[in-house]
Design a protein around this motif. Structure first.
Motif, PDB file in Angstrom:
ATOM      1  N   GLY A   1       2.144  -7.651  -4.527  1.00  0.00           N
ATOM      2  CA  GLY A   1       2.922  -7.502  -5.747  1.00  0.00           C
ATOM      3  C   GLY A   1       2.505  -6.362  -6.654  1.00  0.00           C
ATOM      4  O   GLY A   1       3.137  -6.136  -7.681  1.00  0.00           O
ATOM      5  N   LYS A   2       1.472  -5.629  -6.307  1.00  0.00           N
ATOM      6  CA  LYS A   2       1.003  -4.524  -7.145  1.00  0.00           C
ATOM      7  C   LYS A   2       1.658  -3.221  -6.710  1.00  0.00           C
ATOM      8  O   LYS A   2       1.987  -3.030  -5.546  1.00  0.00           O
ATOM      9  N   ARG A   3       1.850  -2.336  -7.684  1.00  0.00           N
ATOM     10  CA  ARG A   3       2.417  -1.012  -7.421  1.00  0.00           C
ATOM     11  C   ARG A   3       1.313   0.024  -7.421  1.00  0.00           C
ATOM     12  O   ARG A   3       0.366  -0.056  -8.197  1.00  0.00           O
ATOM     13  N   PHE A   4       1.476   0.996  -6.548  1.00  0.00           N
ATOM     14  CA  PHE A   4       0.532   2.099  -6.426  1.00  0.00           C
ATOM     15  C   PHE A   4       1.324   3.392  -6.581  1.00  0.00           C
ATOM     16  O   PHE A   4       2.449   3.494  -6.078  1.00  0.00           O
ATOM     17  N   ALA A   5       0.747   4.377  -7.291  1.00  0.00           N
ATOM     18  CA  ALA A   5       1.490   5.607  -7.548  1.00  0.00           C
ATOM     19  C   ALA A   5       0.575   6.824  -7.464  1.00  0.00           C
ATOM     20  O   ALA A   5      -0.613   6.755  -7.778  1.00  0.00           O
ATOM     21  N   ASP A   6       1.162   7.938  -7.034  1.00  0.00           N
ATOM     22  CA  ASP A   6       0.472   9.219  -6.976  1.00  0.00           C
ATOM     23  C   ASP A   6       1.276  10.221  -7.802  1.00  0.00           C
ATOM     24  O   ASP A   6       2.411  10.563  -7.432  1.00  0.00           O
ATOM     25  N   ALA A   7       0.709  10.671  -8.913  1.00  0.00           N
ATOM     26  CA  ALA A   7       1.421  11.568  -9.822  1.00  0.00           C
ATOM     27  C   ALA A   7       1.718  12.921  -9.173  1.00  0.00           C
ATOM     28  O   ALA A   7       2.760  13.521  -9.435  1.00  0.00           O
ATOM     29  N   ASP A   8       0.828  13.410  -8.309  1.00  0.00           N
ATOM     30  CA  ASP A   8       1.019  14.729  -7.696  1.00  0.00           C
ATOM     31  C   ASP A   8       2.232  14.779  -6.776  1.00  0.00           C
ATOM     32  O   ASP A   8       3.010  15.719  -6.815  1.00  0.00           O
ATOM     33  N   SER A   9       2.404  13.757  -5.937  1.00  0.00           N
ATOM     34  CA  SER A   9       3.513  13.762  -4.973  1.00  0.00           C
ATOM     35  C   SER A   9       4.745  13.020  -5.491  1.00  0.00           C
ATOM     36  O   SER A   9       5.823  13.147  -4.926  1.00  0.00           O
ATOM     37  N   GLY A  10       4.572  12.197  -6.530  1.00  0.00           N
ATOM     38  CA  GLY A  10       5.676  11.392  -7.046  1.00  0.00           C
ATOM     39  C   GLY A  10       5.842  10.063  -6.319  1.00  0.00           C
ATOM     40  O   GLY A  10       6.715   9.275  -6.645  1.00  0.00           O
ATOM     41  N   LEU A  11       4.998   9.792  -5.339  1.00  0.00           N
ATOM     42  CA  LEU A  11       5.096   8.577  -4.530  1.00  0.00           C
ATOM     43  C   LEU A  11       4.791   7.329  -5.356  1.00  0.00           C
ATOM     44  O   LEU A  11       3.860   7.313  -6.150  1.00  0.00           O
ATOM     45  N   GLU A  12       5.605   6.283  -5.139  1.00  0.00           N
ATOM     46  CA  GLU A  12       5.328   4.972  -5.729  1.00  0.00           C
ATOM     47  C   GLU A  12       5.604   3.922  -4.659  1.00  0.00           C
ATOM     48  O   GLU A  12       6.656   3.935  -4.022  1.00  0.00           O
ATOM     49  N   LEU A  13       4.638   3.028  -4.461  1.00  0.00           N
ATOM     50  CA  LEU A  13       4.722   1.990  -3.435  1.00  0.00           C
ATOM     51  C   LEU A  13       4.565   0.618  -4.068  1.00  0.00           C
ATOM     52  O   LEU A  13       3.907   0.473  -5.092  1.00  0.00           O
ATOM     53  N   LEU A  14       5.139  -0.393  -3.414  1.00  0.00           N
ATOM     54  CA  LEU A  14       4.968  -1.784  -3.814  1.00  0.00           C
ATOM     55  C   LEU A  14       4.392  -2.533  -2.621  1.00  0.00           C
ATOM     56  O   LEU A  14       4.913  -2.435  -1.500  1.00  0.00           O
ATOM     57  N   CYS A  15       3.325  -3.281  -2.852  1.00  0.00           N
ATOM     58  CA  CYS A  15       2.705  -4.067  -1.780  1.00  0.00           C
ATOM     59  C   CYS A  15       3.492  -5.363  -1.596  1.00  0.00           C
ATOM     60  O   CYS A  15       3.608  -6.169  -2.518  1.00  0.00           O
ATOM     61  N   THR A  16       4.062  -5.568  -0.393  1.00  0.00           N
ATOM     62  CA  THR A  16       4.849  -6.766  -0.106  1.00  0.00           C
ATOM     63  C   THR A  16       4.056  -7.804   0.684  1.00  0.00           C
ATOM     64  O   THR A  16       4.489  -8.946   0.827  1.00  0.00           O
ATOM     65  N   LYS A  17       2.896  -7.402   1.204  1.00  0.00           N
ATOM     66  CA  LYS A  17       1.997  -8.324   1.896  1.00  0.00           C
ATOM     67  C   LYS A  17       0.590  -7.764   1.748  1.00  0.00           C
ATOM     68  O   LYS A  17       0.313  -6.654   2.201  1.00  0.00           O
ATOM     69  N   GLY A  18      -0.266  -8.509   1.072  1.00  0.00           N
ATOM     70  CA  GLY A  18      -1.618  -8.031   0.788  1.00  0.00           C
ATOM     71  C   GLY A  18      -2.507  -8.011   2.011  1.00  0.00           C
ATOM     72  O   GLY A  18      -2.247  -8.672   3.014  1.00  0.00           O
ATOM     73  N   GLY A  19      -3.585  -7.221   1.907  1.00  0.00           N
ATOM     74  CA  GLY A  19      -4.541  -7.131   3.001  1.00  0.00           C
ATOM     75  C   GLY A  19      -5.870  -6.569   2.539  1.00  0.00           C
ATOM     76  O   GLY A  19      -6.066  -6.281   1.356  1.00  0.00           O
ATOM     77  N   GLU A  20      -6.780  -6.386   3.484  1.00  0.00           N
ATOM     78  CA  GLU A  20      -8.146  -5.943   3.187  1.00  0.00           C
ATOM     79  C   GLU A  20      -8.258  -4.433   3.021  1.00  0.00           C
ATOM     80  O   GLU A  20      -9.161  -3.943   2.363  1.00  0.00           O
ATOM     81  N   GLY A  21      -7.356  -3.671   3.639  1.00  0.00           N
ATOM     82  CA  GLY A  21      -7.431  -2.219   3.579  1.00  0.00           C
ATOM     83  C   GLY A  21      -6.917  -1.670   2.261  1.00  0.00           C
ATOM     84  O   GLY A  21      -6.044  -2.261   1.627  1.00  0.00           O
ATOM     85  N   ALA A  22      -7.475  -0.541   1.837  1.00  0.00           N
ATOM     86  CA  ALA A  22      -7.031   0.128   0.615  1.00  0.00           C
ATOM     87  C   ALA A  22      -6.102   1.277   0.982  1.00  0.00           C
ATOM     88  O   ALA A  22      -6.296   1.942   1.996  1.00  0.00           O
ATOM     89  N   LEU A  23      -5.080   1.520   0.141  1.00  0.00           N
ATOM     90  CA  LEU A  23      -4.133   2.604   0.366  1.00  0.00           C
ATOM     91  C   LEU A  23      -4.738   3.940  -0.056  1.00  0.00           C
ATOM     92  O   LEU A  23      -5.499   4.004  -1.026  1.00  0.00           O
ATOM     93  N   SER A  24      -4.381   4.996   0.673  1.00  0.00           N
ATOM     94  CA  SER A  24      -4.842   6.335   0.324  1.00  0.00           C
ATOM     95  C   SER A  24      -3.861   7.367   0.852  1.00  0.00           C
ATOM     96  O   SER A  24      -3.056   7.090   1.736  1.00  0.00           O
ATOM     97  N   ILE A  25      -3.946   8.553   0.266  1.00  0.00           N
ATOM     98  CA  ILE A  25      -3.242   9.716   0.799  1.00  0.00           C
ATOM     99  C   ILE A  25      -4.343  10.598   1.333  1.00  0.00           C
ATOM    100  O   ILE A  25      -5.125  11.167   0.570  1.00  0.00           O
ATOM    101  N   GLY A  26      -4.444  10.656   2.650  1.00  0.00           N
ATOM    102  CA  GLY A  26      -5.585  11.320   3.274  1.00  0.00           C
ATOM    103  C   GLY A  26      -6.853  10.563   2.894  1.00  0.00           C
ATOM    104  O   GLY A  26      -6.926   9.354   3.035  1.00  0.00           O
ATOM    105  N   GLU A  27      -7.835  11.282   2.350  1.00  0.00           N
ATOM    106  CA  GLU A  27      -9.102  10.669   1.935  1.00  0.00           C
ATOM    107  C   GLU A  27      -9.091  10.253   0.468  1.00  0.00           C
ATOM    108  O   GLU A  27     -10.069   9.712  -0.035  1.00  0.00           O
ATOM    109  N   THR A  28      -7.988  10.503  -0.248  1.00  0.00           N
ATOM    110  CA  THR A  28      -7.902  10.218  -1.679  1.00  0.00           C
ATOM    111  C   THR A  28      -7.297   8.840  -1.922  1.00  0.00           C
ATOM    112  O   THR A  28      -6.146   8.598  -1.555  1.00  0.00           O
ATOM    113  N   PRO A  29      -8.058   7.922  -2.546  1.00  0.00           N
ATOM    114  CA  PRO A  29      -7.520   6.582  -2.820  1.00  0.00           C
ATOM    115  C   PRO A  29      -6.259   6.653  -3.685  1.00  0.00           C
ATOM    116  O   PRO A  29      -6.153   7.490  -4.577  1.00  0.00           O
TER     117      PRO A  29
END
Length: 104
Positions: free
Chosen positions: A63-91
């Protein structure tokens, strides 16, 4: 190697149960990862020999949203998990909540 994000596109982690949906697409192809490995489209075959990278094991809460100001990307987590989201090596950071208007 990057993925093209479109509004409504759904992806999942290759190393855990995390699933996300694109709310706002990036301006171009990006190296979107979860748990240190590239995400795959829902329904696509997941490589079976990958394991969660401990450096990207911060978790992705449902249910949490993640956003990257540089690329404009915004994601919504629909199923949680142990891994963290990143763009390349950048969280990919949690999107800040909008402040509610004053009730004065």
């Amino acid at each position: 190697m990057g993925v093209e994000t479109k509004s409504g596109a759904r992806f999942r982690s290759a190393v855990d149960q995390t699933e996300i949906i694109v709310v706002r697409p990036a301006s171009g192809a990006i190296d979107l990862r979860c748990g240190g490995h590239p995400v795959v489209a829902i329904g696509a075959e997941v490589p079976g020999d990958l394991t969660l990278d401990p450096a990207f094991a911060g978790g992705t809460p449902l249910g949490k949203r993640f956003a990257d100001a540089d690329s404009g990307l915004e994601l919504l987590c629909t199923k949680g998990g142990e891994g963290a989201l990143s763009i390349g090596e950048t969280p990919l950071p949690l999107k800040d909540a909008k402040p509610l208007p004053s009730s004065d």
